[in-house]
Scaffold this motif. Sequence first.
Motif, PDB file in Angstrom:
ATOM      1  N   ASN A   1       0.918  -1.159   0.158  1.00 26.44           N
ATOM      2  CA  ASN A   1      -0.014  -0.025  -0.078  1.00 26.44           C
ATOM      3  C   ASN A   1       0.801   1.311   0.177  1.00 26.44           C
ATOM      4  O   ASN A   1       1.667   1.367   1.170  1.00 26.44           O
TER       5      ASN A   1
ATOM      6  N   CYS B   1      -0.346   4.368  -0.762  1.00 21.57           N
ATOM      7  CA  CYS B   1      -1.209   5.630  -1.153  1.00 21.57           C
ATOM      8  C   CYS B   1      -0.555   6.770  -0.151  1.00 21.57           C
ATOM      9  O   CYS B   1      -0.148   6.797   0.819  1.00 21.57           O
TER      10      CYS B   1
ATOM     11  N   ASN C   1      -1.282  -1.252  -4.582  1.00 16.71           N
ATOM     12  CA  ASN C   1      -2.099   0.027  -4.518  1.00 16.71           C
ATOM     13  C   ASN C   1      -1.410   1.520  -4.389  1.00 16.71           C
ATOM     14  O   ASN C   1      -0.858   1.929  -3.456  1.00 16.71           O
TER      15      ASN C   1
ATOM     16  N   LYS D   1      -2.941   4.169  -5.780  1.00 17.14           N
ATOM     17  CA  LYS D   1      -3.983   5.211  -6.068  1.00 17.14           C
ATOM     18  C   LYS D   1      -3.785   6.700  -5.765  1.00 17.14           C
ATOM     19  O   LYS D   1      -3.277   6.950  -4.804  1.00 17.14           O
ATOM     20  N   GLY D   2      -3.690   7.523  -6.667  1.00 21.41           N
ATOM     21  CA  GLY D   2      -3.353   8.813  -6.480  1.00 21.41           C
ATOM     22  C   GLY D   2      -1.988   9.404  -6.156  1.00 21.41           C
ATOM     23  O   GLY D   2      -1.736  10.273  -5.897  1.00 21.41           O
TER      24      GLY D   2
ATOM     25  N   ASN E   1      -3.070  -0.949  -8.805  1.00 15.66           N
ATOM     26  CA  ASN E   1      -4.071   0.162  -8.818  1.00 15.66           C
ATOM     27  C   ASN E   1      -3.574   1.525  -8.961  1.00 15.66           C
ATOM     28  O   ASN E   1      -2.698   1.780  -8.034  1.00 15.66           O
TER      29      ASN E   1
ATOM     30  N   GLU F   1      -5.229   4.357 -10.163  1.00 19.68           N
ATOM     31  CA  GLU F   1      -6.344   5.093 -10.394  1.00 19.68           C
ATOM     32  C   GLU F   1      -5.952   6.257 -10.133  1.00 19.68           C
ATOM     33  O   GLU F   1      -5.428   6.709  -8.956  1.00 19.68           O
ATOM     34  N   ASP F   2      -6.046   7.336 -10.730  1.00 15.12           N
ATOM     35  CA  ASP F   2      -5.713   8.927 -10.654  1.00 15.12           C
ATOM     36  C   ASP F   2      -4.134   9.360 -10.221  1.00 15.12           C
ATOM     37  O   ASP F   2      -3.822  10.321  -9.775  1.00 15.12           O
ATOM     38  N   ALA F   3      -3.222   8.180 -10.552  1.00 14.02           N
ATOM     39  CA  ALA F   3      -1.943   8.301 -10.291  1.00 14.02           C
ATOM     40  C   ALA F   3      -1.333   9.243 -11.373  1.00 14.02           C
ATOM     41  O   ALA F   3      -1.994   9.526 -12.320  1.00 14.02           O
TER      42      ALA F   3
ATOM     43  N   HIS G   1      -4.976  -1.034 -13.259  1.00 19.69           N
ATOM     44  CA  HIS G   1      -6.282  -0.293 -13.354  1.00 19.69           C
ATOM     45  C   HIS G   1      -5.728   1.207 -13.642  1.00 19.69           C
ATOM     46  O   HIS G   1      -4.956   1.682 -12.472  1.00 19.69           O
TER      47      HIS G   1
ATOM     48  N   TYR H   1      -7.480   3.970 -14.477  1.00 16.32           N
ATOM     49  CA  TYR H   1      -8.525   4.996 -14.699  1.00 16.32           C
ATOM     50  C   TYR H   1      -8.074   6.394 -14.373  1.00 16.32           C
ATOM     51  O   TYR H   1      -7.581   6.589 -13.357  1.00 16.32           O
TER      52      TYR H   1
ATOM     53  N   THR I   1      -5.346   8.088 -15.345  1.00 19.08           N
ATOM     54  CA  THR I   1      -4.117   8.256 -14.868  1.00 19.08           C
ATOM     55  C   THR I   1      -3.468   9.076 -15.777  1.00 19.08           C
ATOM     56  O   THR I   1      -3.889   9.063 -16.999  1.00 19.08           O
TER      57      THR I   1
END
Length: 477
Positions: free
Chosen positions: A227, A229, A247, A249-250, A267, A269-271, A287, A289, A291
């Motif tokens: 993780n 994040c 993970n 994300k962002g 994952n 996403e939004d990275a 994933h 999405y 990005t």
Amino acid sequence: MSAIRDNAERWAKESQTMDERELLNRYSKGERNFEGAELSGANLRGEDLTEINLEGADLTEANLSEAKLTRANLTRSRLSAADVRCDLRQAILTEANLNNADLGRARLHGADLSGASLTGAHLTGAHLSDANLRSARLQNADLDAANLIGADLSRADLSAATLTWYDQVVANLSRARLEEADLSETNLCGANLMEADLTRAKLSKANLLDANLCRAKLVGADLSQANLCNAKLLGADFEGIKLQQGNLKGVNLATLNLAGANLNRANLEDAILRDACLKGANLRIAHLYRTNLMGADLAGANLIGADLTEANLYKANIEDAITIGAVLPDGEIDEIENYPILSGKVKPMTRQIIRTDRAPAPVGPYNQAVIVNGTMFVSGQIAIDPQTNQLVGTGDICKQTEQVMANLEAILDEAKTSWSEVVKTTIFLKDMNDFATVNEIYAKFFDPDNAPARACVEVARLPKDVLVEIDCIATVG
């Protein structure tokens, strides 16, 4: 002569067994050598024992809180369950047993704890800057708010340890050496790892939420299912990193070197991956999405089945990238018919030889491993130390199995794959009675839900009369 020998043996035994009063009396008279002393349960709270020699001493459950042990020698001493909240600056604790010891806020600046066992130890707020913890065992240890600036933790086992906040102070591992350290499932929430060297470290399932990894070296590290994040990653080197199912994300990964990284099912996403290098990276079923991939280099990347919905690919280099089955930014799905080679119209075969100095060199007409069309076949490994080229653990099935698994892991690392990608193993045993022992060590390397197929057979004889040999088959990319 017999009486003299008996008296000598009795004197030797008595000289090793003493209470704290006798030790302090002899120390006050200038004696410093108490090697092998039996001091279990001794109360040495607040005593000044600078430069004392307690090599091999038994200090189990002893009270050393607030004691001064600067430059003391505690090599191979037993300190399990002891209270060691004291001054141990520059002390020698090589291979000491400190399991479950209380070292909270202990002063261990520059101490030598190489090979020490600190399983379950309490080290909250301990001062370990520039300490030598090479190959130390710190499983389940509490290192919250510990100061490990510049410490050498290479090849240390920190699995399931905690290195997070305590009393608003964060664990500090800036500039620490953590090459090949085991940090699997470790809690590093908010930890400071700025400029730390984590080359080939194991961080699978680690919690790096809010961690500072700016300018950290993570080449070849395993962060699968980790993780990350809100982690700070500015200037970090992620070349060849394994981030399967991680993970992110962002997370801001802009301009980072992720060439050859394994981000399978990650994952993102939004990275932010603006201007990042992702040459040859594995982003299969990732994933992505929303990005930001503006200006990113995705040449030769594997994006099969990835979700790129609303991703920003402006000025990104996607030359030779494979996007079969991927959901593209406009919502369209890339069809296999666009790839003649992969659709069956052309069927080339690729073949690659794998070699590494971190596994035993071949001694005959074979290679350590061969990759054919994304599948790697690894030659059987025995307990040879690649550094010395000598057999490890003669007659010891535990040591031999550990070395065999280390050799296999080195080959997997060289091919930029991991244990999670192994699909088949074969175990050859000299004696089937050793199966339970081998299986216990083997099991530590695999997630039970993702374990490979396996065969195990007893054989009449193995090369160099070893007790165990293991080979494997793994997927790559």
